[in-house]
Design a protein around this motif. Sequence first.
Motif, mmCIF file in Angstrom:
data_model
loop_
_atom_site.group_PDB
_atom_site.id
_atom_site.type_symbol
_atom_site.label_atom_id
_atom_site.label_comp_id
_atom_site.label_asym_id
_atom_site.label_seq_id
_atom_site.Cartn_x
_atom_site.Cartn_y
_atom_site.Cartn_z
ATOM 1 N N LEU A 160 0.826 -1.210 0.000
ATOM 2 C CA LEU A 160 0.000 0.000 0.000
ATOM 3 C C LEU A 160 0.860 1.260 0.000
ATOM 4 C CD1 LEU A 160 -2.753 1.457 0.260
ATOM 5 C CD2 LEU A 160 -2.558 1.169 2.750
ATOM 6 N N TYR A 161 1.971 1.238 0.708
ATOM 7 C CA TYR A 161 2.829 2.417 0.816
ATOM 8 C C TYR A 161 3.320 2.895 -0.550
ATOM 9 C CZ TYR A 161 6.800 -0.748 0.107
ATOM 10 O OH TYR A 161 7.682 -1.670 -0.418
ATOM 11 N N ARG A 185 -12.371 7.440 -5.583
ATOM 12 C CA ARG A 185 -12.909 6.081 -5.692
ATOM 13 C C ARG A 185 -11.785 5.049 -5.630
ATOM 14 N NH1 ARG A 185 -14.028 2.733 -10.205
ATOM 15 N NH2 ARG A 185 -15.860 1.386 -9.943
ATOM 16 N N VAL A 186 -10.738 5.274 -6.410
ATOM 17 C CA VAL A 186 -9.606 4.344 -6.448
ATOM 18 C C VAL A 186 -8.954 4.231 -5.074
ATOM 19 C CG1 VAL A 186 -7.265 4.019 -7.348
ATOM 20 C CG2 VAL A 186 -9.137 4.625 -8.904
ATOM 21 N N ALA A 187 -8.658 5.384 -4.467
ATOM 22 C CA ALA A 187 -7.978 5.373 -3.171
ATOM 23 C C ALA A 187 -8.861 4.784 -2.081
ATOM 24 C CB ALA A 187 -7.560 6.797 -2.807
ATOM 25 N N ALA A 188 -10.133 5.151 -2.065
ATOM 26 C CA ALA A 188 -11.033 4.654 -1.020
ATOM 27 C C ALA A 188 -11.175 3.147 -1.095
ATOM 28 C CB ALA A 188 -12.392 5.332 -1.133
ATOM 29 N N ARG A 189 -11.343 2.614 -2.292
ATOM 30 C CA ARG A 189 -11.475 1.157 -2.434
ATOM 31 C C ARG A 189 -10.227 0.435 -1.922
ATOM 32 N NH1 ARG A 189 -14.411 -0.763 -8.028
ATOM 33 N NH2 ARG A 189 -16.484 0.110 -7.598
ATOM 34 N N SER A 194 -7.509 -2.733 2.147
ATOM 35 C CA SER A 194 -6.307 -2.916 2.956
ATOM 36 C C SER A 194 -6.643 -2.926 4.441
ATOM 37 C CB SER A 194 -5.289 -1.812 2.655
ATOM 38 O OG SER A 194 -4.858 -1.862 1.313
ATOM 39 N N GLY A 195 -7.579 -2.068 4.852
ATOM 40 C CA GLY A 195 -8.012 -2.089 6.247
ATOM 41 C C GLY A 195 -8.593 -3.437 6.619
ATOM 42 N N TYR A 263 0.244 -1.495 8.454
ATOM 43 C CA TYR A 263 0.298 -2.739 7.676
ATOM 44 C C TYR A 263 1.710 -3.325 7.666
ATOM 45 C CZ TYR A 263 -2.351 -5.718 4.516
ATOM 46 O OH TYR A 263 -3.048 -6.766 3.972
ATOM 47 N N LEU A 264 2.693 -2.470 7.426
ATOM 48 C CA LEU A 264 4.075 -2.951 7.402
ATOM 49 C C LEU A 264 4.497 -3.471 8.767
ATOM 50 C CD1 LEU A 264 5.842 -0.255 5.193
ATOM 51 C CD2 LEU A 264 5.022 -2.517 4.531
ATOM 52 N N ALA A 265 4.032 -2.817 9.835
ATOM 53 C CA ALA A 265 4.384 -3.259 11.179
ATOM 54 C C ALA A 265 3.763 -4.609 11.512
ATOM 55 C CB ALA A 265 3.931 -2.209 12.196
ATOM 56 N N VAL A 266 2.548 -4.847 11.034
ATOM 57 C CA VAL A 266 1.836 -6.076 11.358
ATOM 58 C C VAL A 266 2.213 -7.221 10.434
ATOM 59 C CG1 VAL A 266 -0.454 -7.159 11.507
ATOM 60 C CG2 VAL A 266 -0.100 -4.833 12.385
#
Length: 274
Positions: A160-161, A185-189, A194-195, A263-266
Amino acid sequence: MDVNDDRGLNPDGTIRREGSLSRVPTAYAPVVETARARIVEAFDSTRLHSAYLYGSIPRGTAVPGVSDLDLLLALRTGPTAADEAAARALEAGLDASFGLINGVGALLARADTLTSELERNDLGFFLACLCTPLLGEDLAAQLPSYRPTPLLARETNGDLYLALPRWRRRAAEATTDAERRDLSRVAARRIVRSGFTLVMPRWGGWTSDLAESAEVFARYYPGHPERIGQMRAAARTARTPSADPAVLAVLIDDLAPWLAAEYLAVHGVKAPRP
């Protein structure tokens, strides 16, 4: 909202393929049949290995005038510049033919890339679990069953980064509301998905429903009420895009950087691609 207890799994705990042609709403049957015919016209058997639907239409949740038509075309070689041009013409022709759909997207990939070891837990998972066969031999037969594991989480969204600089550049260069809505739209999806995959191994299931994805995320981040609110707002933006620069700023400059770091931490970094 209540989070679905079905969790998208087969009885053995593997992730169930989420769509099928039998779930395509009656109103969309002509769209799908026309897409099938035009794919064959655009790509002969020396180029096309197989074709797939994905998204809300094969899941049976499409909303007229809101949902788009999503296609994956698996090619024997390439894709070449001619293949890309044919795909763009296919998109434009289908979009112009049906007011029922709000845009068409046709992804191109080599068949052997989709089944490769490197893509096993990204594009391979996408094809095997999120795509519905439309034409040709189903490549899912060459892929394993999948479970909601940390490895799957890492390989689906552990990059994602890398999207953040592209989104910021697009936001800075956008000059029209249409461009800003498309970016939101692209970013929100991507953010909502990712969440969800961030917490997917803990939840132990799969969903592609964005509203449900936001609620699954909320279940595991109760100490972050601001992020929960932002994730729910992102799910709404994914369905109803916004041209408001303030909405884009929250998505791209606040929520996404926090989520990428978390995300990277997990889960760590997705395996690099050439």
